[in-house]
Design a protein around this motif. Sequence first.
Motif, PDB file in Angstrom:
ATOM      1  N   THR A  25     -38.826 -20.754  16.649  1.00 52.02           N
ATOM      2  CA  THR A  25     -40.247 -21.020  16.862  1.00 52.02           C
ATOM      3  C   THR A  25     -40.597 -22.374  16.280  1.00 52.02           C
ATOM      4  O   THR A  25     -40.028 -22.798  15.278  1.00 52.02           O
ATOM      5  N   ARG A  26     -41.531 -23.043  16.924  1.00 48.55           N
ATOM      6  CA  ARG A  26     -42.105 -24.265  16.363  1.00 48.55           C
ATOM      7  C   ARG A  26     -43.627 -24.161  16.357  1.00 48.55           C
ATOM      8  O   ARG A  26     -44.343 -25.158  16.375  1.00 48.55           O
ATOM      9  N   LYS A  27     -44.111 -22.907  16.322  1.00 51.41           N
ATOM     10  CA  LYS A  27     -45.544 -22.651  16.382  1.00 51.41           C
ATOM     11  C   LYS A  27     -46.159 -22.368  15.011  1.00 51.41           C
ATOM     12  O   LYS A  27     -47.327 -21.989  14.926  1.00 51.41           O
ATOM     13  N   GLY A  31     -47.552 -26.810   7.483  1.00 55.93           N
ATOM     14  CA  GLY A  31     -47.631 -26.565   6.051  1.00 55.93           C
ATOM     15  C   GLY A  31     -47.908 -25.135   5.646  1.00 55.93           C
ATOM     16  O   GLY A  31     -48.059 -24.854   4.453  1.00 55.93           O
ATOM     17  N   ASN A  32     -47.955 -24.208   6.598  1.00 61.94           N
ATOM     18  CA  ASN A  32     -48.298 -22.818   6.276  1.00 61.94           C
ATOM     19  C   ASN A  32     -47.026 -22.060   5.877  1.00 61.94           C
ATOM     20  O   ASN A  32     -46.360 -21.436   6.706  1.00 61.94           O
ATOM     21  N   ILE A  33     -46.701 -22.123   4.596  1.00 55.98           N
ATOM     22  CA  ILE A  33     -45.469 -21.526   4.092  1.00 55.98           C
ATOM     23  C   ILE A  33     -45.457 -20.018   4.289  1.00 55.98           C
ATOM     24  O   ILE A  33     -44.444 -19.434   4.694  1.00 55.98           O
ATOM     25  N   VAL A  57     -40.496 -25.588   6.884  1.00 50.93           N
ATOM     26  CA  VAL A  57     -41.938 -25.556   6.619  1.00 50.93           C
ATOM     27  C   VAL A  57     -42.065 -26.122   5.217  1.00 50.93           C
ATOM     28  O   VAL A  57     -41.849 -25.426   4.229  1.00 50.93           O
ATOM     29  N   ASP A  58     -42.403 -27.387   5.125  1.00 55.26           N
ATOM     30  CA  ASP A  58     -42.095 -28.124   3.903  1.00 55.26           C
ATOM     31  C   ASP A  58     -43.189 -29.114   3.507  1.00 55.26           C
ATOM     32  O   ASP A  58     -42.967 -30.330   3.491  1.00 55.26           O
ATOM     33  N   PRO A  80     -36.451 -25.577   2.121  1.00 52.37           N
ATOM     34  CA  PRO A  80     -37.029 -25.935   0.824  1.00 52.37           C
ATOM     35  C   PRO A  80     -37.195 -24.716  -0.076  1.00 52.37           C
ATOM     36  O   PRO A  80     -37.419 -23.598   0.405  1.00 52.37           O
ATOM     37  N   ASP A  81     -37.091 -24.936  -1.363  1.00 53.25           N
ATOM     38  CA  ASP A  81     -37.303 -23.864  -2.337  1.00 53.25           C
ATOM     39  C   ASP A  81     -38.796 -23.792  -2.659  1.00 53.25           C
ATOM     40  O   ASP A  81     -39.247 -24.192  -3.731  1.00 53.25           O
ATOM     41  N   ASN A  82     -39.557 -23.265  -1.703  1.00 54.00           N
ATOM     42  CA  ASN A  82     -41.013 -23.226  -1.859  1.00 54.00           C
ATOM     43  C   ASN A  82     -41.616 -21.862  -1.527  1.00 54.00           C
ATOM     44  O   ASN A  82     -42.829 -21.745  -1.361  1.00 54.00           O
ATOM     45  N   GLY A  83     -40.768 -20.841  -1.416  1.00 51.36           N
ATOM     46  CA  GLY A  83     -41.254 -19.504  -1.086  1.00 51.36           C
ATOM     47  C   GLY A  83     -41.048 -19.116   0.361  1.00 51.36           C
ATOM     48  O   GLY A  83     -41.325 -17.973   0.737  1.00 51.36           O
ATOM     49  N   VAL A  84     -40.542 -20.020   1.190  1.00 49.73           N
ATOM     50  CA  VAL A  84     -40.400 -19.728   2.612  1.00 49.73           C
ATOM     51  C   VAL A  84     -39.369 -18.628   2.876  1.00 49.73           C
ATOM     52  O   VAL A  84     -39.360 -18.023   3.950  1.00 49.73           O
TER      53      VAL A  84
END
Length: 249
Positions: A25-27, A31-33, A57-58, A80-84
């Motif tokens: 998906t690219r929808k 920025g919505n992690i 998503v970064d 990324p280590d951001n909760g994704v």
Amino acid sequence: MDSYLAEIKGVILSINPEAEIVEATRKVEAGNIRQGAYLLGRYFKYYPEGTIHLAVVDPGVGSRRSPILLETKGYFFAGPDNGVFSYVLEEEKAELAIKLTNSEYQLLSASRTFDGRDIFAPTAAYLSLGIDPREFGPELEEIETFKIPKPEMRGEQIEGEIVHIDHFGNVVTNIPLELLSEVGRFVTMNVKGRAINKLVTSYKDGKDYEFFVITGSGGTLEISSFGKDAAGGLDVSPGDKVYLTTVKT
């Protein structure tokens, strides 16, 4: 319009021309992690074991957040280590977590704004060629996750939360059908002061009602409207609370 996805695919194919790339998906909203994490958590398990999932998503790209590679029993995840990866890690234990630091497996770039192309894509490509995950960098002890909302009992009510709105406008909650079956019979679901009193088993069964509750494909209760945008009609968003009233049977 942009070239970002094409650049990621090009990097992967230049390293491994035999790679099979699936655009899941690219929808995801920019920025919505949490949205990205939810969607990844929904679909990853339907891919063959050994699949390498990229999650780009970064919004913190170029900051102190780490680029990472995770290995679970069945899959690999780069991002990324951001909760994704929060929803994934609810279902899969991370058997190995690597901080991606080895520049030998990265693109040299003057930019720090596109780790999807410069770090995650080459990592996935080299991994698909059989490079040992430990070659990409040092192991990590902790991974960033966010707390996933869980339904809670409030007397005879179940307090849940909207976790996703799909492109049809269906309102996806975090209340599993199994929980409803355990506590009793459906009476009504309330959201933002609006009561939805009809529980159906198919969309067609709900066509005569403005809104209805149905079990979605993810196994949780959803609020829908036949042929219409339920989320827009109810003016709701992810994070809004829902209250399910039941009666014991």
